[in-house]
Write a protein that holds these residues in place. Structure first.
Motif, PDB file in Angstrom:
ATOM      1  N   LEU A 134      17.219 -14.223   0.226  1.00  0.00           N
ATOM      2  CA  LEU A 134      18.094 -14.641  -0.863  1.00  0.00           C
ATOM      3  C   LEU A 134      19.361 -15.278  -0.305  1.00  0.00           C
ATOM      4  O   LEU A 134      19.947 -14.792   0.661  1.00  0.00           O
ATOM      5  CB  LEU A 134      18.474 -13.446  -1.730  1.00  0.00           C
ATOM      6  CG  LEU A 134      17.340 -12.785  -2.515  1.00  0.00           C
ATOM      7  CD1 LEU A 134      17.761 -11.418  -3.011  1.00  0.00           C
ATOM      8  CD2 LEU A 134      16.931 -13.645  -3.690  1.00  0.00           C
ATOM      9  N   GLN A 194      26.247 -16.298   1.785  1.00  0.00           N
ATOM     10  CA  GLN A 194      25.609 -15.189   2.465  1.00  0.00           C
ATOM     11  C   GLN A 194      24.093 -15.287   2.325  1.00  0.00           C
ATOM     12  O   GLN A 194      23.575 -15.673   1.271  1.00  0.00           O
ATOM     13  CB  GLN A 194      26.094 -13.863   1.835  1.00  0.00           C
ATOM     14  CG  GLN A 194      26.312 -12.743   2.796  1.00  0.00           C
ATOM     15  CD  GLN A 194      27.107 -11.585   2.187  1.00  0.00           C
ATOM     16  OE1 GLN A 194      27.812 -11.720   1.204  1.00  0.00           O
ATOM     17  NE2 GLN A 194      26.966 -10.432   2.796  1.00  0.00           N
ATOM     18  N   TYR A 226      35.092 -13.446  -7.430  1.00  0.00           N
ATOM     19  CA  TYR A 226      34.509 -12.593  -6.392  1.00  0.00           C
ATOM     20  C   TYR A 226      33.039 -12.344  -6.616  1.00  0.00           C
ATOM     21  O   TYR A 226      32.384 -11.732  -5.800  1.00  0.00           O
ATOM     22  CB  TYR A 226      35.259 -11.264  -6.354  1.00  0.00           C
ATOM     23  CG  TYR A 226      35.516 -10.704  -7.721  1.00  0.00           C
ATOM     24  CD1 TYR A 226      36.729 -10.883  -8.352  1.00  0.00           C
ATOM     25  CD2 TYR A 226      34.509 -10.020  -8.398  1.00  0.00           C
ATOM     26  CE1 TYR A 226      36.950 -10.389  -9.627  1.00  0.00           C
ATOM     27  CE2 TYR A 226      34.722  -9.524  -9.669  1.00  0.00           C
ATOM     28  CZ  TYR A 226      35.942  -9.705 -10.274  1.00  0.00           C
ATOM     29  OH  TYR A 226      36.160  -9.225 -11.523  1.00  0.00           O
ATOM     30  N   ALA A 227      32.480 -12.801  -7.728  1.00  0.00           N
ATOM     31  CA  ALA A 227      31.074 -12.554  -8.005  1.00  0.00           C
ATOM     32  C   ALA A 227      30.204 -13.383  -7.067  1.00  0.00           C
ATOM     33  O   ALA A 227      30.585 -14.462  -6.619  1.00  0.00           O
ATOM     34  CB  ALA A 227      30.754 -12.906  -9.451  1.00  0.00           C
ATOM     35  N   LEU A 228      29.032 -12.861  -6.765  1.00  0.00           N
ATOM     36  CA  LEU A 228      28.056 -13.583  -5.974  1.00  0.00           C
ATOM     37  C   LEU A 228      27.052 -14.226  -6.910  1.00  0.00           C
ATOM     38  O   LEU A 228      26.509 -13.574  -7.797  1.00  0.00           O
ATOM     39  CB  LEU A 228      27.340 -12.642  -5.006  1.00  0.00           C
ATOM     40  CG  LEU A 228      28.163 -12.047  -3.872  1.00  0.00           C
ATOM     41  CD1 LEU A 228      27.307 -11.129  -3.016  1.00  0.00           C
ATOM     42  CD2 LEU A 228      28.769 -13.157  -3.010  1.00  0.00           C
ATOM     43  N   TYR A 259      33.798 -19.988  -1.479  1.00  0.00           N
ATOM     44  CA  TYR A 259      34.596 -19.169  -0.569  1.00  0.00           C
ATOM     45  C   TYR A 259      33.765 -18.790   0.651  1.00  0.00           C
ATOM     46  O   TYR A 259      34.226 -18.839   1.780  1.00  0.00           O
ATOM     47  CB  TYR A 259      35.085 -17.927  -1.291  1.00  0.00           C
ATOM     48  CG  TYR A 259      36.086 -17.135  -0.519  1.00  0.00           C
ATOM     49  CD1 TYR A 259      35.708 -15.978   0.163  1.00  0.00           C
ATOM     50  CD2 TYR A 259      37.414 -17.533  -0.451  1.00  0.00           C
ATOM     51  CE1 TYR A 259      36.622 -15.247   0.896  1.00  0.00           C
ATOM     52  CE2 TYR A 259      38.340 -16.812   0.282  1.00  0.00           C
ATOM     53  CZ  TYR A 259      37.935 -15.672   0.948  1.00  0.00           C
ATOM     54  OH  TYR A 259      38.843 -14.954   1.682  1.00  0.00           O
ATOM     55  N   ASN A 260      32.532 -18.392   0.400  1.00  0.00           N
ATOM     56  CA  ASN A 260      31.607 -18.130   1.497  1.00  0.00           C
ATOM     57  C   ASN A 260      30.182 -18.158   0.983  1.00  0.00           C
ATOM     58  O   ASN A 260      29.941 -18.245  -0.226  1.00  0.00           O
ATOM     59  CB  ASN A 260      31.905 -16.807   2.214  1.00  0.00           C
ATOM     60  CG  ASN A 260      31.801 -15.590   1.312  1.00  0.00           C
ATOM     61  OD1 ASN A 260      30.890 -15.498   0.491  1.00  0.00           O
ATOM     62  ND2 ASN A 260      32.708 -14.647   1.461  1.00  0.00           N
ATOM     63  N   ARG A 296      29.646 -17.128  -2.961  1.00  0.00           N
ATOM     64  CA  ARG A 296      30.847 -16.623  -3.607  1.00  0.00           C
ATOM     65  C   ARG A 296      31.762 -17.820  -3.836  1.00  0.00           C
ATOM     66  O   ARG A 296      32.174 -18.474  -2.888  1.00  0.00           O
ATOM     67  CB  ARG A 296      31.547 -15.572  -2.757  1.00  0.00           C
ATOM     68  CG  ARG A 296      32.811 -15.016  -3.426  1.00  0.00           C
ATOM     69  CD  ARG A 296      33.562 -14.069  -2.547  1.00  0.00           C
ATOM     70  NE  ARG A 296      34.955 -13.970  -2.991  1.00  0.00           N
ATOM     71  CZ  ARG A 296      35.942 -13.473  -2.270  1.00  0.00           C
ATOM     72  NH1 ARG A 296      35.692 -13.013  -1.052  1.00  0.00           N
ATOM     73  NH2 ARG A 296      37.166 -13.408  -2.744  1.00  0.00           N
ATOM     74  N   PHE A 313      20.645 -12.951   2.507  1.00  0.00           N
ATOM     75  CA  PHE A 313      20.182 -11.573   2.436  1.00  0.00           C
ATOM     76  C   PHE A 313      18.669 -11.532   2.622  1.00  0.00           C
ATOM     77  O   PHE A 313      17.961 -12.506   2.353  1.00  0.00           O
ATOM     78  CB  PHE A 313      20.490 -10.949   1.069  1.00  0.00           C
ATOM     79  CG  PHE A 313      21.947 -10.751   0.765  1.00  0.00           C
ATOM     80  CD1 PHE A 313      22.680 -11.761   0.176  1.00  0.00           C
ATOM     81  CD2 PHE A 313      22.567  -9.551   1.059  1.00  0.00           C
ATOM     82  CE1 PHE A 313      24.017 -11.590  -0.124  1.00  0.00           C
ATOM     83  CE2 PHE A 313      23.907  -9.356   0.757  1.00  0.00           C
ATOM     84  CZ  PHE A 313      24.637 -10.380   0.162  1.00  0.00           C
ATOM     85  N   PHE A 363      23.430 -15.788  -6.973  1.00  0.00           N
ATOM     86  CA  PHE A 363      22.229 -15.726  -6.151  1.00  0.00           C
ATOM     87  C   PHE A 363      21.231 -16.808  -6.531  1.00  0.00           C
ATOM     88  O   PHE A 363      21.106 -17.199  -7.691  1.00  0.00           O
ATOM     89  CB  PHE A 363      21.527 -14.377  -6.337  1.00  0.00           C
ATOM     90  CG  PHE A 363      22.177 -13.238  -5.605  1.00  0.00           C
ATOM     91  CD1 PHE A 363      23.228 -12.547  -6.161  1.00  0.00           C
ATOM     92  CD2 PHE A 363      21.716 -12.853  -4.352  1.00  0.00           C
ATOM     93  CE1 PHE A 363      23.827 -11.482  -5.484  1.00  0.00           C
ATOM     94  CE2 PHE A 363      22.302 -11.789  -3.677  1.00  0.00           C
ATOM     95  CZ  PHE A 363      23.359 -11.115  -4.241  1.00  0.00           C
ATOM     96  N   GLY A 364      20.486 -17.273  -5.524  1.00  0.00           N
ATOM     97  CA  GLY A 364      19.301 -18.071  -5.775  1.00  0.00           C
ATOM     98  C   GLY A 364      18.146 -17.142  -6.108  1.00  0.00           C
ATOM     99  O   GLY A 364      18.271 -15.917  -6.041  1.00  0.00           O
TER     100      GLY A 364
END
Lengths: 124, 112
Positions: B89, B34, B98-100, B31-32, B93, B36, B102-103
């Motif tokens: 990071l 991000q 809706y959970a992210l 979905y997208n 998603r 950080f 992460f690497g």
């Protein structure tokens, strides 16, 4: 804007005790908050999703009876680690989305999660 | 299950250099994505968010690209500064929730 705070920032407790961590959205209403756990040099792992006024949704493998989540208002969610053990020692981070909830997130209304500064839990 | 990998795990560069951080994901149905920044013992600061329909996003000296079909994203940092030292990071998603995801992050050190 969109500031999320956590309290406490650091806590040390004895094995067998319970610890409560608070997550607050300071300048916005957050229908949905998320709780993550981060081990040293590891990814953040989503533990549960907290929706105001309803039961939290836990990820697979996360014990709901051990990690109690309460989201009593639009600005506050709490995570209680019950009967803590040394293996529960970790960095716990919460995040929050702007009011709109899951429905709007799925439609693409609110994409950004705003993260708190984290809580370092050490269980002796 | 979506898996996110970041390479390199650690990077040290002298001040002023341009650098690229890499992120790959296994399921292209996202979905997208991000990026950080996380300072030691601190929470996360969102840098850039790229929707699945977008190819890149820019903010100041930062530029993030997304190639959804190949499952890759890069974060380009121009003219690096010591203040850029942090862990970066990447989080995805997925379209199914809706959970992210992460690497593990890239730990960046920019030396004066």
């Amino acid at each position: 804007g969109a500031v999320v705070s956590q309290h406490p920032s650091r806590v040390i407790c004895k094995s067998g005790t319970s610890v409560k961590i608070e997550c607050r959205s300071l300048d916005f209403q957050a229908t949905t908050m998320f709780w993550y756990r981060q081990f040293p040099k590891k990814s953040l792992m989503l533990m549960a999703t907290s929706n105001e006024g309803s039961k939290a949704t836990y990820e697979q493998g996360v014990e709901k009876d051990k990690f109690l989540i309460n989201h009593a208002s639009l600005t506050l969610s709490t995570l209680t680690v019950t009967s803590a053990h040394p293996e529960d020692s970790s960095f716990y981070i919460c995040s929050a989305t702007l009011a709109g909830g899951i429905a709007q997130m799925r439609s693409g209304g609110f994409d950004t999660q705003y993260f708190g500064p984290g809580t370092r839990l050490t269980v002796l | 299950k979506q898996e996110v990998t970041q390479i390199p795990a650690a990077l040290s560069v002298p001040e002023g250099e341009n650098l690229v951080l890499n992120c790959s994901f296994t399921d292209s149905a996202i979905y997208n994505l991000q990026w950080f920044r996380q300072d030691p013992g601190k929470g996360l600061t969102s840098l850039l968010l790229i929707q699945s329909s977008q190819r890149e996003q820019t903010s100041g000296r930062l530029n993030a690209s997304l190639d959804k079909s190949s499952g890759r994203s890069t974060l380009y940092i121009a003219a690096s500064q010591p203040g850029d030292s942090a862990t970066y990071l990447c989080a995805v998603r997925s379209g199914s929730g809706y959970a992210l995801n992460f690497g593990k992050g890239t730990s960046l050190l920019v030396t004066p």
